[in-house]
Write a protein that holds these residues in place. Structure first.
Motif, PDB file in Angstrom:
ATOM      1  N   PHE A 307     -15.256 -23.617 -22.291  1.00  0.00           N
ATOM      2  CA  PHE A 307     -15.894 -22.673 -22.846  1.00  0.00           C
ATOM      3  C   PHE A 307     -17.347 -23.035 -22.814  1.00  0.00           C
ATOM      4  N   GLU A 308     -17.729 -24.455 -23.228  1.00  0.00           N
ATOM      5  CA  GLU A 308     -18.890 -24.939 -23.273  1.00  0.00           C
ATOM      6  C   GLU A 308     -19.615 -24.847 -21.741  1.00  0.00           C
ATOM      7  N   LYS A 309     -18.827 -25.166 -20.726  1.00  0.00           N
ATOM      8  CA  LYS A 309     -19.199 -25.239 -19.375  1.00  0.00           C
ATOM      9  C   LYS A 309     -19.697 -23.839 -18.671  1.00  0.00           C
ATOM     10  N   ALA A 310     -18.686 -22.890 -19.033  1.00  0.00           N
ATOM     11  CA  ALA A 310     -18.687 -21.493 -18.989  1.00  0.00           C
ATOM     12  C   ALA A 310     -20.145 -20.846 -19.735  1.00  0.00           C
ATOM     13  N   GLY A 311     -20.783 -21.479 -20.929  1.00  0.00           N
ATOM     14  CA  GLY A 311     -21.665 -20.713 -21.622  1.00  0.00           C
ATOM     15  C   GLY A 311     -21.250 -19.462 -22.123  1.00  0.00           C
ATOM     16  N   SER A 312     -20.010 -19.605 -22.784  1.00  0.00           N
ATOM     17  CA  SER A 312     -19.507 -18.315 -23.369  1.00  0.00           C
ATOM     18  C   SER A 312     -20.275 -17.859 -24.468  1.00  0.00           C
ATOM     19  N   GLY A 353       1.097 -12.613 -14.275  1.00  0.00           N
ATOM     20  CA  GLY A 353       0.064 -12.580 -15.043  1.00  0.00           C
ATOM     21  C   GLY A 353      -1.038 -13.897 -15.020  1.00  0.00           C
ATOM     22  N   MET A 354      -0.271 -15.039 -14.739  1.00  0.00           N
ATOM     23  CA  MET A 354      -1.102 -16.265 -14.617  1.00  0.00           C
ATOM     24  C   MET A 354      -1.985 -16.168 -13.419  1.00  0.00           C
ATOM     25  N   SER A 355      -1.222 -15.640 -12.263  1.00  0.00           N
ATOM     26  CA  SER A 355      -2.238 -15.614 -11.021  1.00  0.00           C
ATOM     27  C   SER A 355      -3.272 -14.779 -11.152  1.00  0.00           C
ATOM     28  N   ILE A 356      -3.312 -13.688 -11.641  1.00  0.00           N
ATOM     29  CA  ILE A 356      -4.252 -12.566 -11.938  1.00  0.00           C
ATOM     30  C   ILE A 356      -5.471 -13.265 -12.923  1.00  0.00           C
ATOM     31  N   SER A 357      -4.948 -13.788 -14.190  1.00  0.00           N
ATOM     32  CA  SER A 357      -6.045 -14.417 -14.981  1.00  0.00           C
ATOM     33  C   SER A 357      -6.793 -15.513 -14.493  1.00  0.00           C
ATOM     34  N   LEU A 358      -5.888 -16.514 -13.816  1.00  0.00           N
ATOM     35  CA  LEU A 358      -6.893 -17.750 -13.149  1.00  0.00           C
ATOM     36  C   LEU A 358      -7.760 -17.331 -12.043  1.00  0.00           C
ATOM     37  N   GLY A 359      -7.282 -16.276 -11.473  1.00  0.00           N
ATOM     38  CA  GLY A 359      -8.146 -15.610 -10.140  1.00  0.00           C
ATOM     39  C   GLY A 359      -9.218 -15.298 -10.755  1.00  0.00           C
ATOM     40  N   LEU A 360      -9.226 -14.538 -11.726  1.00  0.00           N
ATOM     41  CA  LEU A 360     -10.334 -13.803 -12.515  1.00  0.00           C
ATOM     42  C   LEU A 360     -11.458 -15.100 -13.096  1.00  0.00           C
ATOM     43  N   GLY A 362     -11.408 -18.127 -11.920  1.00  0.00           N
ATOM     44  CA  GLY A 362     -12.138 -18.680 -10.650  1.00  0.00           C
ATOM     45  C   GLY A 362     -13.184 -18.041 -10.313  1.00  0.00           C
ATOM     46  N   ALA A 363     -13.156 -16.530 -10.406  1.00  0.00           N
ATOM     47  CA  ALA A 363     -14.390 -15.787  -9.586  1.00  0.00           C
ATOM     48  C   ALA A 363     -15.552 -15.946 -10.514  1.00  0.00           C
ATOM     49  N   PHE A 364     -15.315 -15.928 -12.026  1.00  0.00           N
ATOM     50  CA  PHE A 364     -16.285 -16.159 -12.766  1.00  0.00           C
ATOM     51  C   PHE A 364     -17.017 -17.591 -12.589  1.00  0.00           C
ATOM     52  N   PHE A 365     -16.474 -18.526 -12.272  1.00  0.00           N
ATOM     53  CA  PHE A 365     -17.146 -19.940 -12.123  1.00  0.00           C
ATOM     54  C   PHE A 365     -17.902 -19.731 -10.528  1.00  0.00           C
ATOM     55  N   PHE A 366     -17.011 -19.172  -9.698  1.00  0.00           N
ATOM     56  CA  PHE A 366     -17.716 -19.018  -8.361  1.00  0.00           C
ATOM     57  C   PHE A 366     -19.073 -18.153  -8.324  1.00  0.00           C
ATOM     58  N   LEU A 367     -19.123 -17.055  -9.292  1.00  0.00           N
ATOM     59  CA  LEU A 367     -20.248 -16.355  -9.322  1.00  0.00           C
ATOM     60  C   LEU A 367     -21.322 -17.198 -10.155  1.00  0.00           C
ATOM     61  N   ASP A 368     -20.808 -17.916 -11.197  1.00  0.00           N
ATOM     62  CA  ASP A 368     -22.039 -18.756 -11.792  1.00  0.00           C
ATOM     63  C   ASP A 368     -22.382 -19.911 -11.016  1.00  0.00           C
ATOM     64  N   LYS A 379     -20.228 -12.831 -19.793  1.00  0.00           N
ATOM     65  CA  LYS A 379     -19.775 -14.099 -20.474  1.00  0.00           C
ATOM     66  C   LYS A 379     -18.535 -13.763 -21.014  1.00  0.00           C
ATOM     67  N   TRP A 380     -18.026 -12.776 -21.431  1.00  0.00           N
ATOM     68  CA  TRP A 380     -16.769 -12.604 -22.156  1.00  0.00           C
ATOM     69  C   TRP A 380     -15.390 -12.791 -21.268  1.00  0.00           C
ATOM     70  N   LEU A 381     -15.839 -12.804 -19.863  1.00  0.00           N
ATOM     71  CA  LEU A 381     -14.776 -12.909 -18.970  1.00  0.00           C
ATOM     72  C   LEU A 381     -13.790 -14.162 -19.039  1.00  0.00           C
ATOM     73  N   PRO A 382     -14.722 -15.506 -19.354  1.00  0.00           N
ATOM     74  CA  PRO A 382     -13.723 -16.749 -19.339  1.00  0.00           C
ATOM     75  C   PRO A 382     -12.983 -16.679 -20.862  1.00  0.00           C
ATOM     76  N   ILE A 383     -13.256 -16.051 -21.991  1.00  0.00           N
ATOM     77  CA  ILE A 383     -12.385 -15.890 -23.088  1.00  0.00           C
ATOM     78  C   ILE A 383     -11.240 -14.951 -22.583  1.00  0.00           C
ATOM     79  N   VAL A 384     -11.605 -13.800 -22.256  1.00  0.00           N
ATOM     80  CA  VAL A 384     -10.694 -12.807 -21.792  1.00  0.00           C
ATOM     81  C   VAL A 384      -9.312 -13.506 -20.702  1.00  0.00           C
ATOM     82  N   SER A 385     -10.065 -14.080 -19.767  1.00  0.00           N
ATOM     83  CA  SER A 385      -9.228 -14.666 -18.833  1.00  0.00           C
ATOM     84  C   SER A 385      -8.262 -15.772 -19.308  1.00  0.00           C
ATOM     85  N   LEU A 386      -8.859 -16.614 -20.203  1.00  0.00           N
ATOM     86  CA  LEU A 386      -8.090 -17.832 -20.768  1.00  0.00           C
ATOM     87  C   LEU A 386      -6.924 -16.984 -21.620  1.00  0.00           C
TER      88      LEU A 386
END
Length: 486
Positions: A307-312, A353-360, A362-368, A379-386
């Motif tokens: 969460f710190e790295k994602a800047g949540s 469900g794990m496939s979809i949430s981890l894919g999202l 990963g997409a957030f960190f790629f865009l970042d 910024k809410w996406l890491p929280i929702v995905s995890l």
């Protein structure tokens, strides 16, 4: 209540010797018993699982404390390499533990082997209270790993043997519920107390487990294997809430099963002696392997730093507590639905469900990583995905691989097979935890999470094609199905 009145009326009018025989048959076939007793024993035994959760979640708060000069008990800050060992020594210890716990469970019993796991936990937290150097933390984490290996190996055996057929799935799910309660426990208190107070708070749980579980019985199967039939009947009476006559039929079945397993006592080589054993090992080891390859230990060990790295947009400590609370809620759902929906359907839902949430994620960190301006609005996406990831994990791939592992092995090979399956699980747990930081540096955080996504997709395919449904089947029926017998 009506059952008791009916029984008293029956007793009042039956006085002859033949009628006493009828009364015994009545008790044997009609006595309902009290299922809450085995659930009580299951809850108390899973205090050991809560301790496992404490150890798994421990690094999330401890890492930030050891990086803070005002809170750290150490004179120097641990390096990245040292932190990776602090995290991964637990899976390494858990890899060794099963090879001690499996044989020990056959010698001194499931109960006393579970109790002995607390010695590792208690000693480890005492070392952490007194710690002033990194090697001491290494030793403490290795001891915690040994305790985790003991619990993960013997807990499934204990629950599988005390549970009746209709309650086995729900009771088998309690392990994961206990683990996530332990994780939430440290997520809630870890960030807000000192390092030493953190260890004292953790130390409470294994001590309470020892005090309460000491009063519980060992399994009927263990007592029978040691020719202690009277204690086996006493254990069954306690677990089922029935009279001696009421448990006689189940006792006879268990005694026959144990006699056959002792007669055909299996070695490790016997694991590969027939199709059923091989298939059971593939199912159990496969599910436990994909449990680790889902990336769950990375999430648990590094939750706050993710969460710190994602800047949540949410305080990392608060976001971590939310994740822990969701894990407890999801794990609490599994015992309620597992006997209705079955193991296989829930596992498929979990893998998808794990496939979809981890894919999202990963997409957030790629865009970042690409400095995409859209990141600021999601910024809410890491929280929702995890949250989504831990929910579907705790419903399916968290509890059910252990529950299935306790069901699919025949009695004569169960201790050896459980040791091997648990060790395979922790080999992959060690690999993922030790080299996640290096992997992230090489392919980026998004690449690591997308790799976990691909592995979860493979887990879905494996479950669909290989795992059998065990809902509502007795242990003997499961063996028949594994061996292709009707």
């Amino acid at each position: 209540m009506s059952e008791r009145i009916e029984l008293k009326q029956y007793q009042a009018v039956r006085t002859t010797e033949s009628d006493k025989s009828d009364l015994n048959n009545y008790k044997m076939n009609r006595e309902k018993g009290q299922n809450w007793r085995q659930f009580l024993v299951g809850v108390i035994s899973n205090l050991s699982s809560i301790t496992v959760g404490l150890c798994l979640g421990w690094t999330s708060a401890a890492e930030s404390k050891m990086k803070n000069a005002s809170e750290s008990p150490l004179s120097i800050f641990p390096t990245v390499e040292e932190f990776s060992w602090i995290s991964s020594l637990l899976p390494l210890g858990a890899l060794v533990g099963p090879y001690i716990a499996g044989p020990l469970a056959d010698i001194i019993g499931r109960k006393w082997t579970l109790l002995s796991s607390s010695l590792f936990f208690i000693l480890s937290f005492i070392l952490l209270i007194l710690t002033c150097n990194i090697p001491q933390i290494f030793v403490a984490r290795l001891l915690q790993g040994l305790g985790v290996g003991f619990v993960m190996t013997v807990q499934t055996m204990y629950i599988g043997e005390i549970a009746s057929d209709e309650c086995r799935g729900a009771l088998g799910s309690f392990m994961q519920l206990g683990i996530v309660i332990g994780i939430l426990y440290v997520y809630c208190v870890g960030p807000f107390v000192s390092f030493v107070a953190y260890q004292y708070i953790c130390l409470i749980v294994p001590i309470v487990f020892v005090i309460t579980f000491f009063l519980m019985p060992d399994t009927p199967q263990f007592y029978i294997s040691k020719n202690r039939d009277a204690e086996a009947i006493k254990s069954l009476r306690f677990l089922r809430g029935k009279s001696a006559e009421g448990v006689q039929k189940e006792f006879d079945l268990i005694k026959k099963s144990v006699a056959e397993s002792l007669k055909n006592k299996g070695s490790i080589r016997d694991l590969f002696s027939n199709k059923g054993n091989i298939k059971a090992l593939i199912i159990s080891s496969g599910l436990l392997t994909f449990q680790q390859l889902s990336g769950i230990n990375v999430v648990l060990f590094y939750c706050q730093s993710i969460f710190e790295k994602a800047g949540s947009s949410l305080e990392p400590a608060v976001a971590t507590i939310i994740v822990g609370a969701v894990m407890v809620f999801a794990s609490g759902c599994t015992p309620l639905v597992v006997e209705r929906l079955g193991r296989k359907l829930i596992l498929l839902f979990s893998a998808a469900g794990m496939s979809i949430s981890l894919g999202l994620l990963g997409a957030f960190f790629f865009l970042d990583d690409q400095k995409n301006p859209i990141v600021e609005s999601i910024k809410w996406l890491p929280i929702v995905s995890l949250i989504a990831f831990v929910f579907v994990y705790c419903v399916g791939f968290g509890p059910l691989p252990w529950a299935v592992s306790g069901e699919v092995f025949s009695p004569e090979i169960k201790s050896n097979a459980s040791s091997i399956a648990t060790s395979i699980c922790w080999i992959f747990g060690f690999i993922v935890t030790k080299w996640f930081a290096l992997l992230s540096a090489e392919i980026g955080s998004y690449g690591a999470f997308w790799l976990f996504t691909a592995l979860c997709i493979i887990a879905f395919i494996f479950t669909m094609t290989t795992v059998i449904e065990t809902k509502g089947l007795s242990l003997q029926q499961i063996q028949d199905r594994l061996n292709g017998r009707r």
